[in-house]
Design an enzyme around this catalytic site. Structure first.
Site, short mmCIF file in Angstrom:
data_model
loop_
_atom_site.label_atom_id
_atom_site.label_comp_id
_atom_site.label_asym_id
_atom_site.label_seq_id
_atom_site.Cartn_x
_atom_site.Cartn_y
_atom_site.Cartn_z
CB CYS A 2 -20.30 29.43 49.67
SG CYS A 2 -20.72 28.93 51.50
NE ARG A 27 -20.55 28.60 44.02
CZ ARG A 27 -19.95 26.97 42.83
NH1 ARG A 27 -20.29 27.15 41.77
NH2 ARG A 27 -19.00 26.61 43.86
N GLY A 102 -15.92 26.22 51.11
CA GLY A 102 -15.29 25.20 51.06
C GLY A 102 -16.20 24.66 52.66
CE LYS A 491 -36.42 19.66 40.41
NZ LYS A 491 -35.62 18.22 40.27
CG HIS A 510 -44.75 -4.36 49.37
ND1 HIS A 510 -44.93 -5.68 50.81
CD2 HIS A 510 -45.09 -5.29 48.96
CE1 HIS A 510 -45.17 -6.67 49.83
NE2 HIS A 510 -44.45 -6.03 48.73
#
Ligand code: G6P
Length: 614
Positions: A2, A27, A102, A491, A510
């Protein structure tokens, strides 16, 4: 997670806020909204990117004359991304509005208590609960807004950077922060509160970084008052930050990610500027020198980080054990924090974070600090929370990284980690002088070698076209190149949504070998130093199962050329420096595949650049 931005001044707030939101979109970008005050409190919100919000507002043709306002771009935590859950949120009486970055961890308890007192909620968010709580405190005690915010926050458990507006006080903004960043920008007759400085620097370079547990009350006449949650006035120095507009623009590239990949010859050079001199034979880091004796005597180095920064830490494990001979461990910050780790006073903790705001990394270092260990930060964003929480550290100086998938910050982290290992190993007398100077000279030549790899972009793009339709991909490497395989896979999955895994090449037999068929691209890091023959055998094993081999080889390689489907040559270097070169083709490969698949390269779905929730 945010982004928030608020404006108070003489100009129309709306265009400033929209431009600010676009800067902060890295963000979070699942929905966005804006609140304006021009007599009435007007809130516009829309699911999707900021562009959707702009279109929505334009279609309503409203009055946008307000000179106070705030805006939010969201990465959903509580409640799905939709118009209703988007911020800003209003109080029940319609008088207050809030934006929040938050998580309010005790929101459920608060919500139930508020509901029992007659509050009803429109959204599923924790944020709406907080604004109802502020409203209740304000109404019950007839308090000024800043005081109501402060008292309400004393009841809150969690993380927040918030801004609150009050319809009855159109000349005032109130902000507060705990564990999420909040910057206060001070220009002539106009003021800003934002998650970072990028929406602010067009107007001013004067800022104050608010500290945890602080509440700021800000008036149009320029008066401001900062207090902690215990109501004690806090003094702050106004800082002048060095950030230019062209650093946060695309500069002619179609995507930030491509710009940032191409910046690496310069950013890697910036990361070592003033820190190394091969002809004089020294490498030093200011942040380390003050503590070098203590660090050299450490029993253990623990590196902690998340995402791509964690991969850089993995490479540092090889560097520190190889060059400085100190036992080194790498920890996912989220696990380290919560598994009751053994931390002793003579441990040296290194936290890596591009943003300096990652909540898990911040929590990990706070925990390690409480155990008495020395905490070192390797951070890109100057003044960020992790930079301030550590005892010492080095900035990596990569400049603003805006593409969500980290590229130039990774190579800058590797550059500084290499310098740390060299400085430490040399200080301990463990690196023979000739080899030390050779490594320094090689390090200084890395920017030119990266530039040479970038010239192969067309060839890499061609290979990308050949494998763009794959559903899975495997990345293999040994030694220093094993973590590079992890980064290559990360990426690719981040930006192209192709499932990809990185493996130590020898581990292929493996498990992952079972997946190999004629549709499976296998990207093999096969540079010419240790274990070359072994990796050659691994390539044969892939080919025997009809896999498509794309090999990253050292210039002039002849053996692998014979067996691989595609090769990408990179210049020769000393083994500890190989990751600085071998990662570059993998960044370009992921970039081109994502573009060809029509993916949103700079803002991949569900991701965010700065993860400020645990
Ligand atoms: C997010 C980003 C990654 C980044 C990670 C750690 O997941 O999408 O690119 O590597 O956070 O971020 P930091 O800022 O702490 O390096």
């Amino acid at each position: 997670m945010c982004g928030i931005v608020a404006y108070l001044g003489e100009k129309e707030a709306y265009p400033i806020l929209i431009e600010g939101l676009k800067r902060l979109e890295y963000r979070g970008y699942d929905s966005s909204g804006v609140a304006l005050l021009d007599g009435d409190l007007a809130i516009y919100k829309k699911k999707g990117k900021v562009k959707e919000l702009e279109n929505h507002v334009a279609s309503l043709d409203p009055n946008l004359k307000s000179t106070i306002g705030m805006a939010h771009t969201r990465w959903a935590t509580h409640g799905k991304p939709d118009d209703l859950n988007a911020h800003p949120h209003k109080s029940g009486n319609g008088r207050l509005a809030i934006i929040h970055n938050g998580i309010i961890e005790n929101y459920n308890t608060l919500k139930k208590a508020l509901e029992s007192r007659g509050h009803t909620f429109e959204s599923e968010t924790d944020t709406e609960v907080l604004i109802h709580l502020i409203e209740e405190v304000q109404e019950q005690k007839k308090l000024p807004l800043a005081e109501a915010v402060r008292l309400a926050l004393n009841q809150v458990v969690g993380a927040y950077a918030i801004v609150v507006m009050d319809k009855n006080h159109p000349d005032q903004l109130v902000g507060a922060k705990l564990s999420s960043p909040l910057v206060f920008g001070i220009a002539d007759d106009e003021y800003f509160l934002a998650s970072d400085a990028t929406p602010i620097i067009k107007y001013t370079n004067k800022v104050i970084y608010l500290e945890d547990g602080e509440v700021i009350s800000l008036n149009k006449n320029g008066d401001y008052d900062i207090r902690n949650l215990a109501n004690k006035r806090q003094d702050h120095e106004v800082l002048e930050i060095d950030l230019q507009m062209d650093e946060i623009e695309k500069g002619g590239y179609p995507h930030y990610m491509l710009k940032e990949i191409y910046q690496q010859p310069v950013t890697v050079a910036e990361s070592m500027r003033g820190r190394v001199n091969a002809s004089e034979g020294w490498a030093v880091l200011g942040g380390m020198s003050e503590h070098i004796n203590r660090i050299a005597k450490s029993d253990r180095i623990i590196l902690t980080a998340c995402g791509t920064s964690w991969v850089a830490a993995m490479i540092a494990e090889y560097l520190f054990e190889d060059l400085a001979r100190i036992p080194t461990e790498v920890e996912y910050a989220s696990e380290f924090r919560y598994r009751n780790p053994i931390i002793r006073e003579n441990d040296f903790i290194v936290a890596l974070s591009q943003s300096g705001e990652t909540a898990d990394t911040l929590a990990a270092i706070k925990h390690a600090k409480s155990k008495g260990a020395l905490i070192y930060g390797l951070v890109n964003v100057v003044g960020s929370s992790i930079a301030r929480e550590t005892h010492c550290g080095s900035y990596i100086h990569a400049g603003p990284e805006i593409g969500v998938a980290s590229t130039k910050a990774f190579t800058s982290q590797l550059t500084v980690l290499t310098l740390m290992a060299l400085y430490l190993g040399h200080h301990k007398g463990l690196i023979p002088e000739n080899y030390f100077r050779k490594l320094l000279a090689e390090l200084e030549s890395i920017p030119n070698k990266i530039a040479k790899i970038l010239k192969k972009d067309d060839q890499i793009k061609y290979i990308a076209g050949e494998i763009r339709n794959a559903s899975n991909a495997l990345y293999l490497g040994r030694g220093y190149n094993f973590p590079v395989a992890l980064e290559g896979a990360l990426k690719l999955k981040e930006i192209s949504y192709i499932h990809a895994e990185g493996y130590p090449a020898a581990e292929m037999k493996h498990g992952p070998i079972a997946l190999i068929d004629m549709y499976m691209p296998v990207i093999v890091l096969a540079t010419n130093k240790s274990a070359y023959e072994k990796i050659f055998s691994n390539i044969q094993e892939v080919k025997a199962r009809k896999g498509i081999v794309i090999a990253i080889v050292t210039e002039g390689d002849t053996m692998i050329k014979e067996v691989a489907d595609f090769i990408i040559e990179i210049p020769e270097t000393e083994e500890p420096l190989t990751p600085l070169l071998s990662v570059i083709p993998l960044q370009l490969l992921a970039y081109h595949i994502a573009v060809m698949r029509g993916c949103h390269v700079d803002q991949p779905r569900n991701l965010a650049k700065s993860v400020t929730v645990e």
